[in-house]
Design an enzyme around this catalytic site. Structure first.
Site, PDB file in Angstrom:
ATOM      1  N   LYS A   2      -0.624 -13.716  -8.271  1.00 28.25           N
ATOM      2  CA  LYS A   2      -1.619 -13.049  -7.414  1.00 28.25           C
ATOM      3  C   LYS A   2      -1.693 -11.595  -7.864  1.00 28.25           C
ATOM      4  O   LYS A   2      -0.663 -10.965  -8.128  1.00 28.25           O
ATOM      5  CB  LYS A   2      -1.246 -13.143  -5.928  1.00 28.25           C
ATOM      6  CG  LYS A   2      -2.246 -12.413  -5.015  1.00 28.25           C
ATOM      7  CD  LYS A   2      -2.127 -12.822  -3.562  1.00 28.25           C
ATOM      8  CE  LYS A   2      -0.982 -12.198  -2.824  1.00 28.25           C
ATOM      9  NZ  LYS A   2      -0.943 -10.719  -2.796  1.00 28.25           N
ATOM     10  N   GLU A  12      -3.672  -7.773  -7.072  1.00 31.57           N
ATOM     11  CA  GLU A  12      -4.512  -6.929  -6.215  1.00 31.57           C
ATOM     12  C   GLU A  12      -5.541  -6.193  -7.051  1.00 31.57           C
ATOM     13  O   GLU A  12      -5.185  -5.561  -8.055  1.00 31.57           O
ATOM     14  CB  GLU A  12      -3.652  -5.890  -5.467  1.00 31.57           C
ATOM     15  CG  GLU A  12      -2.767  -6.492  -4.416  1.00 31.57           C
ATOM     16  CD  GLU A  12      -1.971  -5.437  -3.631  1.00 31.57           C
ATOM     17  OE1 GLU A  12      -2.314  -4.240  -3.680  1.00 31.57           O
ATOM     18  OE2 GLU A  12      -1.008  -5.846  -2.960  1.00 31.57           O
ATOM     19  N   GLU A  59      -7.382  -9.402   2.771  1.00 31.56           N
ATOM     20  CA  GLU A  59      -6.447  -8.799   3.729  1.00 31.56           C
ATOM     21  C   GLU A  59      -7.134  -7.768   4.610  1.00 31.56           C
ATOM     22  O   GLU A  59      -7.804  -6.850   4.119  1.00 31.56           O
ATOM     23  CB  GLU A  59      -5.266  -8.151   2.968  1.00 31.56           C
ATOM     24  CG  GLU A  59      -4.265  -7.483   3.920  1.00 31.56           C
ATOM     25  CD  GLU A  59      -2.911  -7.215   3.303  1.00 31.56           C
ATOM     26  OE1 GLU A  59      -2.658  -7.625   2.143  1.00 31.56           O
ATOM     27  OE2 GLU A  59      -2.077  -6.588   4.007  1.00 31.56           O
TER      28      GLU A  59
HETATM   29  O1  KIV Z   1       2.980  -9.289  -0.605  1.00 27.08           O
HETATM   30  C1  KIV Z   1       2.544 -10.043   0.279  1.00 27.08           C
HETATM   31  O2  KIV Z   1       3.301 -10.582   1.093  1.00 27.08           O
HETATM   32  C2  KIV Z   1       1.120 -10.272   0.342  1.00 27.08           C
HETATM   33  C3  KIV Z   1       0.584 -10.880   1.600  1.00 27.08           C
HETATM   34  C4  KIV Z   1       0.524  -9.849   2.661  1.00 27.08           C
HETATM   35  C5  KIV Z   1      -0.712 -11.544   1.366  1.00 27.08           C
HETATM   36  O3  KIV Z   1       0.408  -9.949  -0.561  1.00 27.08           O
END
Ligand code: KIV
Length: 245
Positions: free
Chosen positions: A94, A96, A163
Site C-alpha cells: 500500500k 500513500e 482515509e
Molecule cells: O497504517 C495504517 O494502519 C493505515 C490505515 C490507517 C489504513 O494506513
C-alpha cells in the site's frame, strides 16, 4: 481489512476470517510509541511484515511502504518495493499518494507488484497538513482526490484506501472507480472498511475519533488479568502444587 504487526495477533485475525491484513505503518504509533508514522524505516516494516506473513494462511497480506521510500524517484521506489516483497513474502503493497508519485506506482506495478493506493488523509504527509482533521471538504481538494483516484486506477492499482474524507465524496469516488475502495473514516458508501487493530480492540484507549467503533475493551481486560497475576504472586496463591514440578 484490519491491521496486524506481529505473528500472534496476525494468526488470530487470520483464523477469525479477515479478508485482508494490513501491516500498516501505524506500527509507528501503536507498536513503537511515536507520535507520527514518519520514523518508520524500511527495515522495521520488513520486520513486521515478515512476522505477519509467517502467521497468515488465508488472508491477503498488504504491507505499507514507509515514509520516504516512495517519493518521486521511480527506481529507488521500485528498489524499496522489491525489498519488501522479497524479504516479507507479502502479497501486495500500500502506498500513500496520488499524481505526485504516479510514475513510482507505475514502475512498481510494471514490475509485477500489486499496489493498493491510499488517498484522503495521508498520515505520512502530516507535516504538510499540520492536522489529522477530515480532508477534502473543499471543492478544490475534493476534485484533486477524484482525479488522483482515477489516476491510481489507470496505472493499475487494484484497490484504494480512502482515509477520513466526507462520506458523500467517498461514495462518489467508489461509484466512479471499477476497483474497490476501502474506507477508514470515509463512511458507508465504500466497498470495504479498515481499522487499526489496537483502536478497534480498545487497547489504545486514548484515541477516540468519531469514525472509530470499539469492539472490545482489551485495555481493561488485559489490565485486570495483570492485576490478578500480581495479586496471586504476592499472596503466594501462584504457583500452586498443580503448577509446580
Ligand atoms: O497504517 C495504517 O494502519 C493505515 C490505515 C490507517 C489504513 O494506513
Amino acid at each position: 481489512m484490519l491491521t496486524a504487526y506481529d505473528y500472534s495477533m496476525a494468526s488470530i485475525i487470520d483464523q477469525a476470517g479477515m479478508d485482508v491484513i494490513l501491516v500498516g505503518d501505524s506500527a509507528s504509533n501503536v507498536m513503537a510509541g511515536n507520535i507520527t508514522t514518519l520514523p518508520m524505516t524500511l527495515d522495521q516494516m520488513i520486520y513486521h511484515g515478515s512476522s505477519v506473513v509467517k502467521a497468515v494462511k488465508r488472508a491477503l497480506v498488504v504491507v505499507d511502504m514507509p515514509f520516504g521510500t516512495c517519493s518521486g524517484n521511480p527506481l529507488l521506489s521500485l528498489e524499496a518495493a522489491i525489498r519488501i516483497m522479497k524479504e516479507t513474502g507479502a502479497d501486495t503493497l500500500k502506498i500513500e499518494g496520488g499524481e505526485e508519485i504516479i510514475e513510482d506506482i507505475k514502475k512498481i506495478v510494471a514490475a509485477g507488484i500489486p499496489v493498493m493506493g491510499h488517498l484522503g488523509l495521508m498520515p505520512q504527509s502530516i507535516n504538510k497538513y499540520g492536522t489529522y482533521t477530515v480532508r477534502a471538504k473543499e471543492k478544490e481538494e475534493a476534485e484533486k482526490l477524484i482525479n488522483d483516484a482515477g489516476l491510481l486506477e489507470k496505472v493499475g492499482c487494484y484497490a484504494v484506501t480512502l482515509e477520513k474524507i466526507p462520506a458523500k465524496l467517498a461514495g462518489e469516488i467508489t461509484a466512479k472507480l471499477s476497483i474497490p475502495t476501502i474506507g477508514i473514516g470515509a463512511g458507508p458508501y465504500v466497498d470495504g472498511q479498515v481499522l487499526v487493530m489496537h483502536d478497534m480492540l480498545g487497547i489504545n484507549k486514548g484515541f477516540s475519533p468519531k469514525f472509530l467503533r470499539r469492539y472490545e475493551d482489551l485495555h481493561t481486560v488485559i489490565s485486570n488479568a495483570i492485576k490478578n497475576y500480581i495479586k496471586d504472586v504476592k499472596s503466594k496463591n501462584f504457583p500452586d502444587e498443580n503448577e509446580s514440578y
